[in-house]
Design an enzyme around this catalytic site. Structure first.
Site, PDB file in Angstrom:
ATOM      1  N   GLY A  92      50.131  29.266   5.860  1.00 21.73           N
ATOM      2  CA  GLY A  92      50.355  30.469   6.652  1.00 21.73           C
ATOM      3  C   GLY A  92      49.762  30.359   8.041  1.00 21.73           C
TER       4      GLY A  92
ATOM      5  N   HIS B 173      35.157  41.551  41.570  1.00 25.71           N
ATOM      6  CA  HIS B 173      35.332  40.106  41.767  1.00 25.71           C
ATOM      7  C   HIS B 173      33.974  39.419  41.711  1.00 25.71           C
ATOM      8  CE1 HIS B 173      36.778  36.334  43.478  1.00 25.71           C
ATOM      9  NE2 HIS B 173      35.737  36.372  44.297  1.00 25.71           N
TER      10      HIS B 173
END
Length: 480
Positions: A188, A452
């Site tokens: 899976g 930033h």
């Protein structure tokens, strides 16, 4: 005489315990029933998520990521280590302590909010009665004005690979390995398979993931899914699509797994351990008396409406046992919604904006519609994307794999989907989910000031890129 409650919740997982706490906060007399037995032999609250799911798997993911980073990536920062090793039992012990802390925390929250906890298995009877069968075999009846079913789910087993102690395990067993297997098979390639495969791959196991579907991460945006597959391949996760497991054989301390590959050829692989991770099914064993009036479908999911009401007035069902994604946060919000409805408040849940996350590294996360879904709907749309390779913060962290993708409506500019593979993808997608909840446009995100340097600037740039305004990459010319 039977105790009477305003609300009786069956199951103390993230849907159930949250519902019970919220009901109590709203002034309702609330009880919560749980039968889970922890490693210490005592009832443990928190359900699959806290005991053998979300929390312990993230503990192992973080531990294994730190080990891999130290082993393979510290040298880039000028850091050198000698004789690095991983103490697996210590890692498992740390995981267990985190689980113990959190499950104990839920018990503390019950006490603080006045929720009555019952230990045992709950069963819904006719007339909104709940039968509690305790672990000593004794039975107690509770009368409830309202019942919330929150019994969760259990791993699916498949006939070709019957669970075998210590060799073929489900997701629960995969959290208990005491050493690193040399060769690990994972059946899976969904969320659970990728996360558990990643843990043991980072620690040195050779991992082969066998997936029956021919599409990788079919529920995800396929641009992001394909980029994720490339990243996982570089990490030496051997993901094989369109492979159907047909049988297994235990040979001493090894397991031979037989499967047909994409070409239809019969193949066999030998593993030290195998993890079966093919999904989960709702847990409804001995939950409903025949005359309870609550209806289920053929797969065991309880029928509910958009506000989690069953066909019986006053009985609700939430979490993994009802339709929708099997996600802890989805269940928690349903629990809160139902508690507020019972208290007479207006409550609704937005099923269109439930984030999904795969906690590999880098993470894969998304919210809203995929490009494939938007295209199929016929809605006109536009796309902006920004790679972490162009992010100064990602470069500084030596973590530049992945991309942020924003999909917006061509005419209204309303954000339709945010999809990320990369560092802190879950956190960036949550920013997108908040924006979408308020009906934001890509321009709204583009006009927002992002600090930033941060990874979140990648979301800002992707929003700007929707209309060709990205600053830190060359913008693609849009088709007319």
């Amino acid at each position: 005489m039977a105790q009477k409650f305003d609300v009786v919740v069956i199951g103390a997982g993230p849907a159930g315990y949250v519902a019970a706490i919220r009901a109590a906060q709203l002034g309702l007399k609330a009880a919560c029933i749980e039968k889970w037995i922890g490693k210490d032999g005592k009832v443990a609250l928190g359900g699959t998520c806290l005991n053998v799911g979300c929390i312990p798997s993230k503990a192992l993911l973080d531990s294994s990521h730190k080990y891999e980073e130290a082993k393979d990536h510290f040298n880039v920062h000028g850091i050198s280590l000698d004789n690095l090793n991983i103490d697996v039992p210590a890692m498992i012990k740390r995981k267990d302590q985190i689980v113990k802390n959190l499950t104990g925390g839920v018990a503390g929250l019950f006490k603080a909010n006045g929720v009555t906890a019952y230990e045992g298995a709950g069963k819904v009877l006719a007339g909104k009665q709940v039968e509690v069968t305790k672990h000593d075999g004794s039975v107690e009846l509770l009368n409830a004005e309202n019942i919330i079913i929150a019994t969760g789910s259990s791993p699916i087993e498949i006939p070709p690979t019957p669970l075998t102690e210590g060799l073929i395990v489900d997701s629960t067993g995969a959290l208990e390995f005491q050493d690193v297997p040399k060769r690990l098979g994972v059946i899976g390639a969904g969320v659970i398979g990728l996360e558990l495969g990643s843990v043991w791959s980072r620690l040195g196991a050779e991992v082969i993931v066998l997936e029956a579907m021919d599409t990788f991460l079919a529920a995800a945006d396929q641009q992001i899914a394909k980029e994720s597959a490339k990243i996982f391949k570089k990490q030496k996760l051997d993901i094989r699509l369109n492979c159907r497991v047909t049988g297994s054989e235990v040979r001493g301390n090894e397991v031979a797994v037989k499967y047909t590959d994409a070409k239809g050829e019969e193949c066999e692989e030998l593993f030290d351990k195998v993890i079966v991770a093919v999904g989960r099914r709702p847990y409804t064993e001995n939950l409903l008396a025949d005359d309870s009036g609550v209806k289920m479908d053929e797969r065991g999911f309880i029928f509910v409406d958009d506000q989690c009401r069953t066909e019986v007035p006053g009985i609700y069902a939430v979490g993994d046992v009802v339709r929708g994604p099997m996600l802890a946060h989805k269940g928690s919000e349903e629990g809160i919604m139902v508690a507020e409805l019972i208290a007479g408040q207006a409550a609704q849940m937005n099923y269109d904006l439930i984030p999904s996350v795969i906690y590999t590294h880098p993470e894969v996360a998304w919210v809203g519609k995929t490009e494939e879904e938007v295209k199929a709907s016929g809605e006109p749309y536009k796309v902006g994307a920004f790679p972490f390779a162009a992010s100064g913060r990602a470069m500084a962290a030596n973590d530049t794999a992945g991309t942020v993708k924003v999909i917006a409506h061509e005419k209204t500019d309303r954000i339709l989907g945010v999809h990320v593979v990369g560092p802190s993808a879950a956190e960036l997608v949550q920013q997108g989910a908040i924006a979408m909840e308020f009906g934001s446009s890509s321009e709204d995100l583009g006009l927002t000031v992002f600090s930033h340097p941060t990874l979140s600037e990648a979301l800002h740039e992707a929003a700007l890129a929707v209309d060709g305004h990205a600053i830190h990459i060359a913008n693609k010319k849009r088709r007319k």
